[in-house]
Design a protein around this motif. Sequence first.
Motif, short mmCIF file in Angstrom:
data_model
loop_
_atom_site.label_atom_id
_atom_site.label_comp_id
_atom_site.label_asym_id
_atom_site.label_seq_id
_atom_site.Cartn_x
_atom_site.Cartn_y
_atom_site.Cartn_z
N THR A 1 -10.60 2.13 8.16
CA THR A 1 -9.49 1.66 8.99
C THR A 1 -8.47 0.94 8.11
OG1 THR A 1 -10.56 -0.45 9.48
CG2 THR A 1 -10.96 1.34 11.02
N GLY A 2 -7.22 1.00 8.52
CA GLY A 2 -6.17 0.29 7.80
C GLY A 2 -5.90 0.83 6.42
N ILE A 3 -5.28 2.00 6.36
CA ILE A 3 -4.97 2.62 5.07
C ILE A 3 -3.47 2.84 4.98
CG2 ILE A 3 -5.31 4.66 3.63
CD1 ILE A 3 -8.08 4.87 5.10
N ALA A 4 -2.88 2.37 3.89
CA ALA A 4 -1.45 2.56 3.65
C ALA A 4 -1.26 3.69 2.65
CB ALA A 4 -0.83 1.28 3.10
N ILE A 5 -0.20 4.45 2.82
CA ILE A 5 0.21 5.41 1.81
C ILE A 5 1.40 4.76 1.11
CG2 ILE A 5 1.14 7.70 1.35
CD1 ILE A 5 -0.41 8.68 3.78
N VAL A 6 1.27 4.56 -0.20
CA VAL A 6 2.23 3.78 -0.96
C VAL A 6 2.89 4.66 -2.02
CG1 VAL A 6 2.45 1.74 -2.45
CG2 VAL A 6 0.79 1.74 -0.59
N SER A 7 4.22 4.49 -2.16
CA SER A 7 4.97 5.26 -3.16
C SER A 7 4.71 4.70 -4.56
CB SER A 7 6.47 5.20 -2.85
OG SER A 7 6.95 3.89 -3.01
N THR A 8 5.20 5.40 -5.58
CA THR A 8 4.98 4.96 -6.96
C THR A 8 5.66 3.63 -7.25
OG1 THR A 8 6.85 6.30 -7.67
CG2 THR A 8 4.65 7.29 -7.88
N ASP A 9 6.69 3.27 -6.47
CA ASP A 9 7.35 1.98 -6.68
C ASP A 9 6.75 0.88 -5.79
OD1 ASP A 9 8.36 2.71 -4.21
OD2 ASP A 9 10.46 2.56 -4.78
N GLY A 10 5.63 1.17 -5.12
CA GLY A 10 4.92 0.16 -4.34
C GLY A 10 5.38 0.00 -2.91
N ARG A 11 6.25 0.88 -2.44
CA ARG A 11 6.75 0.78 -1.07
C ARG A 11 5.81 1.53 -0.12
NH1 ARG A 11 10.84 3.89 1.59
NH2 ARG A 11 11.02 5.05 -0.35
N GLU A 12 5.49 0.88 1.00
CA GLU A 12 4.62 1.51 1.99
C GLU A 12 5.42 2.58 2.74
OE1 GLU A 12 2.83 0.19 6.17
OE2 GLU A 12 1.98 -0.96 4.50
N LEU A 13 4.88 3.80 2.72
CA LEU A 13 5.54 4.93 3.39
C LEU A 13 4.94 5.20 4.76
CD1 LEU A 13 5.65 7.30 0.30
CD2 LEU A 13 7.54 5.93 1.22
N ALA A 14 3.64 4.96 4.89
CA ALA A 14 2.96 5.23 6.16
C ALA A 14 1.75 4.31 6.28
CB ALA A 14 2.52 6.68 6.23
N TRP A 15 1.39 4.03 7.53
CA TRP A 15 0.20 3.23 7.84
C TRP A 15 -0.70 4.06 8.73
CZ3 TRP A 15 -2.23 -0.91 6.16
CH2 TRP A 15 -3.23 -1.48 6.95
#
Length: 160
Positions: A46-60
Amino acid sequence: MSDVQSIPFQLSRNAFGKLVYSAPGETEVHEGVVPVRAFPIAAPDTGIAIVSTDGRELAWIDRLSDLPETIRGLLEEELASREFLPEITRIKHVSAFASPSTWTVATSRGDALLVLKGEEDIRRIGESSLIIADTHGIQFLIRDLQKLDKHSRKLLDRFL
């Protein structure tokens, strides 16, 4: 009727094996995204973020089980390749009850030797779980102290 909800993004792998994130209506495609667990030990699914290479969260993602099988498989594969946390199932032998000491342990990934440099490298997480860091920086998990055999608990008690 399926419990799996539709998700507003797509994941795939590029020719180099990196995860690629895209979302309908967005022109930007993100290569090399990384899944990050919010609670890797207490609630790994539960609770997984998809993070870009610059550290920005793209999806939860609230729950892995909510995802279509293809995307869930990609994320589980990626998480498994990034995370290495062998779980100690038995403590077979401890070289000394003073630090540093060499431990022979059975883990979910096979038998291992770890060198404990000090008691401060054993950390409690939650009521009955421990993380033990060895001198090489590898972290070992004891998920439930009560599930260890009597011999293992007795050895471990000398360090707690």
